[in-house]
Motif scaffolding. Structure first.
Motif, PDB file in Angstrom:
ATOM      1  N   ARG A   9       0.826  -1.205   0.000  1.00 13.18           N
ATOM      2  CA  ARG A   9       0.000   0.000   0.000  1.00 13.18           C
ATOM      3  C   ARG A   9       0.860   1.254   0.000  1.00 13.18           C
ATOM      4  NH1 ARG A   9      -4.368   0.689   4.312  1.00 13.18           N
ATOM      5  NH2 ARG A   9      -5.021   2.225   2.759  1.00 13.18           N
ATOM      6  N   ALA A  10       1.837   1.309   0.900  1.00 10.93           N
ATOM      7  CA  ALA A  10       2.647   2.520   1.052  1.00 10.93           C
ATOM      8  C   ALA A  10       4.099   2.133   1.284  1.00 10.93           C
ATOM      9  CB  ALA A  10       2.130   3.358   2.224  1.00 10.93           C
ATOM     10  N   PRO A  11       4.964   2.429   0.317  1.00  8.78           N
ATOM     11  CA  PRO A  11       4.649   3.062  -0.963  1.00  8.78           C
ATOM     12  C   PRO A  11       3.850   2.123  -1.861  1.00  8.78           C
ATOM     13  CG  PRO A  11       6.905   2.282  -0.960  1.00  8.78           C
ATOM     14  CD  PRO A  11       6.393   2.076   0.429  1.00  8.78           C
ATOM     15  N   ARG A  12       3.000   2.687  -2.700  1.00  2.00           N
ATOM     16  CA  ARG A  12       2.174   1.869  -3.580  1.00  2.00           C
ATOM     17  C   ARG A  12       3.062   1.291  -4.672  1.00  2.00           C
ATOM     18  NH1 ARG A  12      -3.073   4.373  -6.441  1.00  2.00           N
ATOM     19  NH2 ARG A  12      -3.374   5.093  -4.295  1.00  2.00           N
ATOM     20  N   VAL A  13       3.319   0.003  -4.596  1.00  2.00           N
ATOM     21  CA  VAL A  13       4.265  -0.627  -5.517  1.00  2.00           C
ATOM     22  C   VAL A  13       4.021  -2.130  -5.551  1.00  2.00           C
ATOM     23  CG1 VAL A  13       6.021  -0.939  -3.706  1.00  2.00           C
ATOM     24  CG2 VAL A  13       6.738  -0.834  -6.105  1.00  2.00           C
ATOM     25  N   ASN A  14       4.296  -2.745  -6.669  1.00  2.00           N
ATOM     26  CA  ASN A  14       4.380  -4.200  -6.777  1.00  2.00           C
ATOM     27  C   ASN A  14       5.848  -4.563  -6.976  1.00  2.00           C
ATOM     28  OD1 ASN A  14       1.660  -4.621  -6.535  1.00  2.00           O
ATOM     29  ND2 ASN A  14       1.313  -5.249  -8.644  1.00  2.00           N
ATOM     30  N   ILE A  15       6.336  -5.445  -6.131  1.00  2.00           N
ATOM     31  CA  ILE A  15       7.694  -5.964  -6.267  1.00  2.00           C
ATOM     32  C   ILE A  15       7.594  -7.365  -6.838  1.00  2.00           C
ATOM     33  CG2 ILE A  15       9.832  -6.552  -5.059  1.00  2.00           C
ATOM     34  CD1 ILE A  15       8.946  -4.601  -2.848  1.00  2.00           C
ATOM     35  N   PHE A  16       8.299  -7.599  -7.940  1.00  2.00           N
ATOM     36  CA  PHE A  16       8.267  -8.918  -8.574  1.00  2.00           C
ATOM     37  C   PHE A  16       9.679  -9.484  -8.629  1.00  2.00           C
ATOM     38  CE2 PHE A  16       9.100 -11.472 -12.353  1.00  2.00           C
ATOM     39  CZ  PHE A  16       8.195 -12.510 -12.173  1.00  2.00           C
ATOM     40  N   ALA A  17       9.803 -10.787  -8.345  1.00  2.00           N
ATOM     41  CA  ALA A  17      11.087 -11.475  -8.492  1.00  2.00           C
ATOM     42  C   ALA A  17      10.817 -12.923  -8.873  1.00  2.00           C
ATOM     43  CB  ALA A  17      11.895 -11.421  -7.201  1.00  2.00           C
ATOM     44  N   SER A  18      11.713 -13.484  -9.674  1.00  2.00           N
ATOM     45  CA  SER A  18      11.583 -14.869 -10.108  1.00  2.00           C
ATOM     46  C   SER A  18      12.956 -15.515 -10.118  1.00  2.00           C
ATOM     47  CB  SER A  18      10.956 -14.943 -11.495  1.00  2.00           C
ATOM     48  OG  SER A  18      10.874 -16.285 -11.958  1.00  2.00           O
ATOM     49  N   ALA A  19      13.015 -16.759  -9.665  1.00  2.00           N
ATOM     50  CA  ALA A  19      14.280 -17.503  -9.628  1.00  2.00           C
ATOM     51  C   ALA A  19      14.066 -18.894 -10.207  1.00  2.00           C
ATOM     52  CB  ALA A  19      14.811 -17.618  -8.202  1.00  2.00           C
ATOM     53  N   SER A  20      15.047 -19.347 -10.968  1.00  2.00           N
ATOM     54  CA  SER A  20      15.058 -20.715 -11.490  1.00  2.00           C
ATOM     55  C   SER A  20      16.255 -21.440 -10.896  1.00  2.00           C
ATOM     56  CB  SER A  20      15.149 -20.714 -13.010  1.00  2.00           C
ATOM     57  OG  SER A  20      15.423 -22.023 -13.493  1.00  2.00           O
ATOM     58  N   SER A  21      15.991 -22.470 -10.099  1.00  2.00           N
ATOM     59  CA  SER A  21      17.106 -23.227  -9.530  1.00  2.00           C
ATOM     60  C   SER A  21      17.766 -24.104 -10.580  1.00  2.00           C
ATOM     61  CB  SER A  21      16.621 -24.080  -8.355  1.00  2.00           C
ATOM     62  OG  SER A  21      15.602 -24.977  -8.761  1.00  2.00           O
ATOM     63  N   LEU A  22      17.044 -24.430 -11.661  1.00  2.00           N
ATOM     64  CA  LEU A  22      17.611 -25.230 -12.732  1.00  2.00           C
ATOM     65  C   LEU A  22      18.591 -24.405 -13.565  1.00  2.00           C
ATOM     66  CD1 LEU A  22      17.490 -28.066 -13.985  1.00  2.00           C
ATOM     67  CD2 LEU A  22      15.725 -27.208 -15.526  1.00  2.00           C
ATOM     68  N   GLU A  23      18.186 -23.185 -13.928  1.00  2.00           N
ATOM     69  CA  GLU A  23      19.044 -22.312 -14.730  1.00  2.00           C
ATOM     70  C   GLU A  23      19.960 -21.449 -13.873  1.00  2.00           C
ATOM     71  OE1 GLU A  23      16.585 -20.101 -17.363  1.00  2.00           O
ATOM     72  OE2 GLU A  23      15.658 -21.878 -18.259  1.00  2.00           O
ATOM     73  N   GLU A  24      19.725 -21.445 -12.574  1.00  2.00           N
ATOM     74  CA  GLU A  24      20.531 -20.686 -11.609  1.00  2.00           C
ATOM     75  C   GLU A  24      20.551 -19.197 -11.963  1.00  2.00           C
ATOM     76  OE1 GLU A  24      24.254 -22.927 -11.521  1.00  2.00           O
ATOM     77  OE2 GLU A  24      23.558 -23.947  -9.731  1.00  2.00           O
ATOM     78  N   ASN A  25      19.364 -18.634 -12.150  1.00  2.00           N
ATOM     79  CA  ASN A  25      19.299 -17.198 -12.375  1.00  2.00           C
ATOM     80  C   ASN A  25      18.191 -16.578 -11.538  1.00  2.00           C
ATOM     81  OD1 ASN A  25      16.895 -17.706 -13.787  1.00  2.00           O
ATOM     82  ND2 ASN A  25      17.888 -17.648 -15.780  1.00  2.00           N
ATOM     83  N   ILE A  26      18.311 -15.269 -11.347  1.00  2.00           N
ATOM     84  CA  ILE A  26      17.348 -14.490 -10.582  1.00  2.00           C
ATOM     85  C   ILE A  26      17.059 -13.222 -11.375  1.00  2.00           C
ATOM     86  CG2 ILE A  26      19.239 -13.434  -9.263  1.00  2.00           C
ATOM     87  CD1 ILE A  26      15.805 -14.109  -7.729  1.00  2.00           C
ATOM     88  N   VAL A  27      15.820 -12.767 -11.348  1.00  2.00           N
ATOM     89  CA  VAL A  27      15.461 -11.541 -12.048  1.00  2.00           C
ATOM     90  C   VAL A  27      14.348 -10.875 -11.251  1.00  2.00           C
ATOM     91  CG1 VAL A  27      13.685 -12.596 -13.518  1.00  2.00           C
ATOM     92  CG2 VAL A  27      14.937 -10.575 -14.340  1.00  2.00           C
ATOM     93  N   GLY A  28      14.198  -9.570 -11.419  1.00  2.00           N
ATOM     94  CA  GLY A  28      13.130  -8.885 -10.704  1.00  2.00           C
ATOM     95  C   GLY A  28      12.967  -7.466 -11.177  1.00  2.00           C
ATOM     96  N   ARG A  29      11.868  -6.858 -10.781  1.00  2.00           N
ATOM     97  CA  ARG A  29      11.574  -5.485 -11.174  1.00  2.00           C
ATOM     98  C   ARG A  29      10.537  -4.891 -10.231  1.00  2.00           C
ATOM     99  NH1 ARG A  29       7.737  -4.574 -16.246  1.00  2.00           N
ATOM    100  NH2 ARG A  29       7.730  -2.575 -15.193  1.00  2.00           N
ATOM    101  N   LEU A  30      10.325  -3.583 -10.387  1.00  2.00           N
ATOM    102  CA  LEU A  30       9.288  -2.884  -9.650  1.00  2.00           C
ATOM    103  C   LEU A  30       8.204  -2.417 -10.616  1.00  2.00           C
ATOM    104  CD1 LEU A  30      11.449  -0.566  -7.349  1.00  2.00           C
ATOM    105  CD2 LEU A  30      10.447  -2.775  -6.749  1.00  2.00           C
ATOM    106  N   PHE A  31       6.955  -2.445 -10.163  1.00  2.00           N
ATOM    107  CA  PHE A  31       5.845  -1.825 -10.879  1.00  2.00           C
ATOM    108  C   PHE A  31       5.372  -0.659 -10.012  1.00  2.00           C
ATOM    109  CE2 PHE A  31       5.862  -6.161 -12.401  1.00  2.00           C
ATOM    110  CZ  PHE A  31       5.546  -6.060 -13.753  1.00  2.00           C
ATOM    111  N   THR A  32       5.524   0.553 -10.510  1.00  2.00           N
ATOM    112  CA  THR A  32       5.155   1.736  -9.731  1.00  2.00           C
ATOM    113  C   THR A  32       4.028   2.541 -10.378  1.00  2.00           C
ATOM    114  OG1 THR A  32       6.911   3.008 -10.818  1.00  2.00           O
ATOM    115  CG2 THR A  32       7.455   1.972  -8.714  1.00  2.00           C
TER     116      THR A  32
END
Length: 256
Positions: A83-106
């Motif tokens: 709610r405050a700050p109004r934001v969506n935090i997104f993250a995704s991880a693949s244990s098979l590919e061994e990578n992590i990625v993420g972003r903010l939606f504001t």
């Protein structure tokens, strides 16, 4: 010849079993992942406030450690709607590919009446994605993960920030030492291998990487082929953002 990537470009994640305490300590130093994260933001001309940037970085760290604590060959996505700050935090991880990625939606984020944490786990061993939802009561990703373990993993976990961008996730195993576990603090976790009998079970190498490209983005627009005017609104080209990392791609009408 395939691309050669030096170990220094990865974040090394260690799974450490603490004997006699019956806990798993998953530990990593996140400077390599954070460096790639900032390079990505710079390339995409994206700037976040200090508070939001730190929340995203903490979320990337926690999801990386969680992915290593979980069984192999899972893809895990977390979305946190605040709610405050109004934001969506997104993250995704693949244990098979061994990578992590993420972003903010504001922008265009619906304001919820409470703060929610959503988790989705996909695995070939699961007949369908496993979904979890919980309400979180603060803005600290480390606390969210502890709440998530209590509710959804049905075993306790403790999360710690150490110096030099090191994070540790301590996950309880059967017959763990509950009193010792409850009394852990940052100093005790930093001294773990000096004070306790430990064994490194495995070492993984994670990096910040989405893997998106225009060829992967275009199929998402397939439904607009029959109604391009609604998509382009009179323009000859539009910019599409990757939903996982916010990378921008220029799309023209003939690409559809």
């Amino acid at each position: 010849m395939s691309e050669q990537i030096s170990v220094e470009e990865f974040t090394k994640v260690e799974s450490i079993f603490v004997r006699h305490r019956n806990v798993l300590a998953v530990r990593a130093q996140f400077t390599p992942i954070y460096t790639d994260h900032y390079l990505h933001l710079m390339q995409q001309k994206i700037r976040h406030s200090g508070e939001l940037d730190q929340m995203l970085k903490d979320t990337l760290a926690m999801l990386t450690l969680h992915a290593v604590a979980r069984p192999w060959a899972e893809t895990i996505a977390w979305t946190i709607n605040l709610r405050a700050p109004r934001v969506n935090i997104f993250a995704s991880a693949s244990s098979l590919e061994e990578n992590i990625v993420g972003r903010l939606f504001t922008e265009g984020v619906r304001e919820p009446d409470r703060n929610f944490f959503y988790a989705q786990t996909i695995s070939e061993k699961l007949p369908e994605p496993r979904m979890s939802t919980l309400e979180v009561d603060d803005r600290d990703p480390l606390h969210w993960v502890e709440q998530y373990y209590t509710q959804s993993e049905q075993r306790p976990a403790r999360a710690f920030r150490l110096d030099d961008e090191v994070f540790v996730l301590i996950v309880a195993q059967p017959d763990f030492d509950e009193e010792w576990f409850a009394g852990l603090d940052v100093e005790a976790v930093a001294r773990l291998e000096k004070d306790e009998e430990t064994k490194v079970l495995e070492t993984r190498k994670f990096r910040f990487n989405c893997g998106c490209n225009l060829d992967k983005i275009l199929p998402v627009l397939g439904g607009w082929r029959e109604k391009p005017e609604e998509l382009f609104e009179g323009a000859d080209q539009i910019t599409i953002q990757c939903p996982r990392c916010a990378a921008s791609y220029l799309v023209t009408r003939d690409m559809l």
